[in-house]
Design an enzyme around this catalytic site. Structure first.
Site, PDB file in Angstrom:
ATOM      1  N   ARG A  72      59.679 -13.279  25.658  1.00 11.89           N
ATOM      2  CA  ARG A  72      58.939 -13.577  26.504  1.00 11.89           C
ATOM      3  C   ARG A  72      59.390 -14.794  27.379  1.00 11.89           C
ATOM      4  O   ARG A  72      58.832 -15.022  28.390  1.00 11.89           O
ATOM      5  CB  ARG A  72      58.140 -14.578  25.220  1.00 11.89           C
ATOM      6  CG  ARG A  72      56.759 -15.050  25.966  1.00 11.89           C
ATOM      7  CD  ARG A  72      56.025 -16.061  24.596  1.00 11.89           C
ATOM      8  NE  ARG A  72      54.686 -16.233  24.926  1.00 11.89           N
ATOM      9  CZ  ARG A  72      54.060 -17.255  25.379  1.00 11.89           C
ATOM     10  NH1 ARG A  72      54.972 -18.391  25.431  1.00 11.89           N
ATOM     11  NH2 ARG A  72      52.772 -17.354  25.730  1.00 11.89           N
ATOM     12  N   ILE A  99      49.780 -17.797  30.959  1.00  6.04           N
ATOM     13  CA  ILE A  99      50.315 -16.511  29.929  1.00  6.04           C
ATOM     14  C   ILE A  99      49.720 -16.987  28.532  1.00  6.04           C
ATOM     15  O   ILE A  99      49.922 -18.278  28.246  1.00  6.04           O
ATOM     16  CB  ILE A  99      51.823 -16.332  30.119  1.00  6.04           C
ATOM     17  CG1 ILE A  99      52.263 -15.476  28.960  1.00  6.04           C
ATOM     18  CG2 ILE A  99      52.658 -17.871  29.793  1.00  6.04           C
ATOM     19  CD1 ILE A  99      53.880 -15.299  28.758  1.00  6.04           C
ATOM     20  N   SER A 100      49.146 -16.319  28.007  1.00  7.38           N
ATOM     21  CA  SER A 100      48.333 -16.592  26.607  1.00  7.38           C
ATOM     22  C   SER A 100      49.122 -17.040  25.641  1.00  7.38           C
ATOM     23  O   SER A 100      50.530 -16.802  25.689  1.00  7.38           O
ATOM     24  CB  SER A 100      47.483 -15.380  25.991  1.00  7.38           C
ATOM     25  OG  SER A 100      46.645 -14.992  27.151  1.00  7.38           O
ATOM     26  N   GLN A 101      48.823 -17.823  24.644  1.00  7.42           N
ATOM     27  CA  GLN A 101      49.326 -18.301  23.573  1.00  7.42           C
ATOM     28  C   GLN A 101      49.749 -17.032  22.609  1.00  7.42           C
ATOM     29  O   GLN A 101      49.167 -16.175  22.682  1.00  7.42           O
ATOM     30  CB  GLN A 101      48.357 -19.087  22.884  1.00  7.42           C
ATOM     31  CG  GLN A 101      48.749 -20.005  21.781  1.00  7.42           C
ATOM     32  CD  GLN A 101      47.581 -20.839  20.886  1.00  7.42           C
ATOM     33  OE1 GLN A 101      46.964 -21.281  21.644  1.00  7.42           O
ATOM     34  NE2 GLN A 101      48.050 -21.068  19.805  1.00  7.42           N
TER      35      GLN A 101
END
Ligand code: SAH
Length: 214
Positions: free
Chosen positions: A37, A63-65
């Site tokens: 990530r 950017i999503s959790q």
């Protein structure tokens, strides 16, 4: 691709935490342990890349959790080889997770800058087998339809009807619907014009907007 032991340890730890908290299919946790990530977040965010939080990327987007990526991927219920369309490429991280699972991945992003950065991120992380398109996700990608799954990673004002037409019968769409707060909707296409919907909790996403940005 730089991915050191420290980063790998942080990644394994956060995925174990998420697995303990949420009911997520084991293959998804295992796949996400492999996706670096930190290669999808900004230089300034390297230290927090493995916190389970949404992080800012370019063009005012996020950017999503990590848990949200895991949950959406889980709700999509795809198998290896299935054809998946993502709306909202953003950093490319969610697309990388889908690739890691062996799905055939298409992803659309409305910001050209993000689309180009995601291309680089995915290639740096070794994911080259993904079709990335700069365009408006409301229209989907009719030329590649039907899709077994459609994953929307921005908050849609309502269930995008055009996208349902691009789902295979038996296919599923996972889409957060609503303005300030979104209800995660799972749409199952049961016939040419029939579908059912189920709610799967509340989340907060950046909005799904019309048109493209150059
Ligand atoms: N999946 C991304 C999350 C990005 S946030 C990731 O893993 O990083 C959602 C993204 O949806 C934003 O980048 C936003 O620009 C994009 N978006 C919003 N409306 C869109 C539309 N109509 N078509 C395509 N992308 C859209």
């Amino acid at each position: 691709m730089a991915d050191n032991l420290h980063q790998q340890n942080l990644r394994h730890a956060v995925m174990d935490e998420i697995a303990a908290k949420h009911s997520i299919e084991g293959k998804i946790i295992a796949a996400m342990k492999n996706v670096p990530r930190h290669l999808f977040v900004n230089e300034e965010q390297q230290d927090v890349a493995y916190l389970d939080e949404p992080l800012p990327i370019a063009s005012g987007q996020t950017i999503s959790q990590i848990a949200t990526v895991a949950m959406q991927t889980h709700l999509l219920k795809m198998q290896k080889g299935d054809c998946v369309l993502e709306i909202g490429t953003g950093s490319g991280y969610q697309a990388a997770v889908l690739c890691e699972l062996g799905y055939r991945v298409y992803s659309i992003e409305r910001h050209r800058k993000l689309h180009l950065a995601a291309k680089e991120n995915l290639s740096d992380a070794g994911y080259n087998d993904v079709v990335l398109v700069h365009g408006d996700g409301f229209y989907g990608l009719p030329q590649f339809a039907p899709f077994d799954g459609i994953l929307v990673t921005c908050g849609a004002p309502e269930i995008p009807e055009e996208l349902i037409t691009q789902l295979a019968i038996g296919g599923r769409m996972v889409v957060p619907v609503g303005k300030k707060l979104q209800e995660m909707m799972v749409v199952e296409k049961t016939g040419e014009t029939d579908y059912s919907t189920t709610g799967a909790g509340y989340f907060r996403f950046v909005p799904m907007l019309k048109g493209t940005v150059n």
